[in-house]
Write an enzyme that holds these catalytic residues in place. Structure first.
Site: not given
Ligand code: IPE
Ligand code: IPE
Ligand code: MG
Length: 249
Positions: A43, A75, A213, A31, A71-73, A137, A26, A77, A201
């Site tokens: 990214h 989408w 952990e 960044w 993640s499924t969430e 691996l 994340d 964006r 999470l």
């Molecule tokens: C979790 O990060 C998903 C990935 C790292 C791929 P998110 O940035 O999507 O999570 P939330 O929205 O802060 O919970």
């Molecule tokens: C994690 O970085 C990568 C993905 C979720 C694909 P983010 O894009 O969530 O970065 P922040 O949380 O906006 O900084």
């Molecule tokens: Mg994020």
């Protein structure tokens, strides 16, 4: 690699290293913002760290590495960002799959790839096929992954098996559930790392993480800056913990 890296590597090798480490990568967006770049470029740098992570995992002797890539969430964006992420997966596979395969990594996708754009799905299927016989691996990529969706899918598969008389309902156990997740046959993650400081999470491995952990970085440590030494530090910290699994030692 730096002095710190080698010193930490030596230290962690004196103890048991975790078998399975899962990572919530994340902070790419933050960044990018900090560097006045587009989120997509963030990214892109994130992918470079992911590659480095594979090398470091091999150095450390970690057998299973799972990364949360989409993640499924996610989408929710902008279509521009989603498109860039899907394209990045294709570019990564085209450019790096030969090296990954020759290093003996086996790629498994956790998630529903049928919903991905065709180009991405085909690249992913190619990467999985190309590495299927490897066993040095295990590299799991959570792509269009959602933990609750994974559990629903497992419940449906088990219900189907019960209905068809493949298994008896009284024989459905925790193991049956594990066996019907994307991670079937793999050990649960010993350690879950999240960069960028968020204490959640985000629907990542809810069933498998029951006894993991958790190591959360400082909010200022964003995924594109997560150099190998930080990963080793997380493992070192993990090794200092007392895993009791409910028992009294
Ligand atoms: C979790 O990060 C998903 C990935 C790292 C791929 P998110 O940035 O999507 O999570 P939330 O929205 O802060 O919970
Ligand atoms: C994690 O970085 C990568 C993905 C979720 C694909 P983010 O894009 O969530 O970065 P922040 O949380 O906006 O900084
Ligand atoms: Mg994020």
């Amino acid at each position: 690699m730096s002095y710190t890296y080698n010193r930490l590597l030596k230290k962690i090798k004196q103890k048991d290293v975790p078998q399975h480490v899962a990572i919530i990568m994340d902070g790419n967006g933050r960044w990018a913002k900090m560097h006045k770049l587009s989120r997509s470029i963030g990214h892109k740098y994130g992918v470079e760290r992911m590659k480095e992570l594979l090398r470091v995992s091999k150095d450390a002797g970690i057998k299973y590495v799972t990364v949360y890539a989409f993640s499924t969430e996610n989408w929710k964006r902008s279509s521009q960002e989603v498109g860039a992420l899907m394209k990045l997966a294709v570019d990564f596979i085209n450019r790096d799959i030969d090296e990954i395969a020759s290093e003996g990594a086996k790629i498994t996708i956790l998630g529903d790839i049928s919903a991905l754009p065709e180009e991405t799905r085909e690249a992913v299927e190619y990467a999985v096929k190309k590495t299927e016989k490897n066993d040095e691996l295990y590299f799991n990529v959570a792509l269009n992954y959602g933990g609750r969706a994974e559990i629903v899918r497992a419940v449906k598969k088990i219900a189907e098996d019960v209905k068809n008389g493949v298994i008896d309902i009284d024989c459905v156990s925790e193991q049956t559930v594990s066996d019907n997740l994307f991670t079937a046959g793999m050990p649960d993650p010993d350690l879950i790392i999240r960069t960028a400081g968020e204490f959640r999470l985000s629907n990542f491995l809810p069933y498998q993480s029951a006894y993991s952990e958790i190591w959360i970085s400082d909010p200022k440590l964003l995924w594109p800056d997560f150099a190998g030494k930080y990963f080793l530090k997380a493992i070192y910290d993990y090794q200092q913990r007392d895993r009791r699994f409910g028992a009294v030692k």
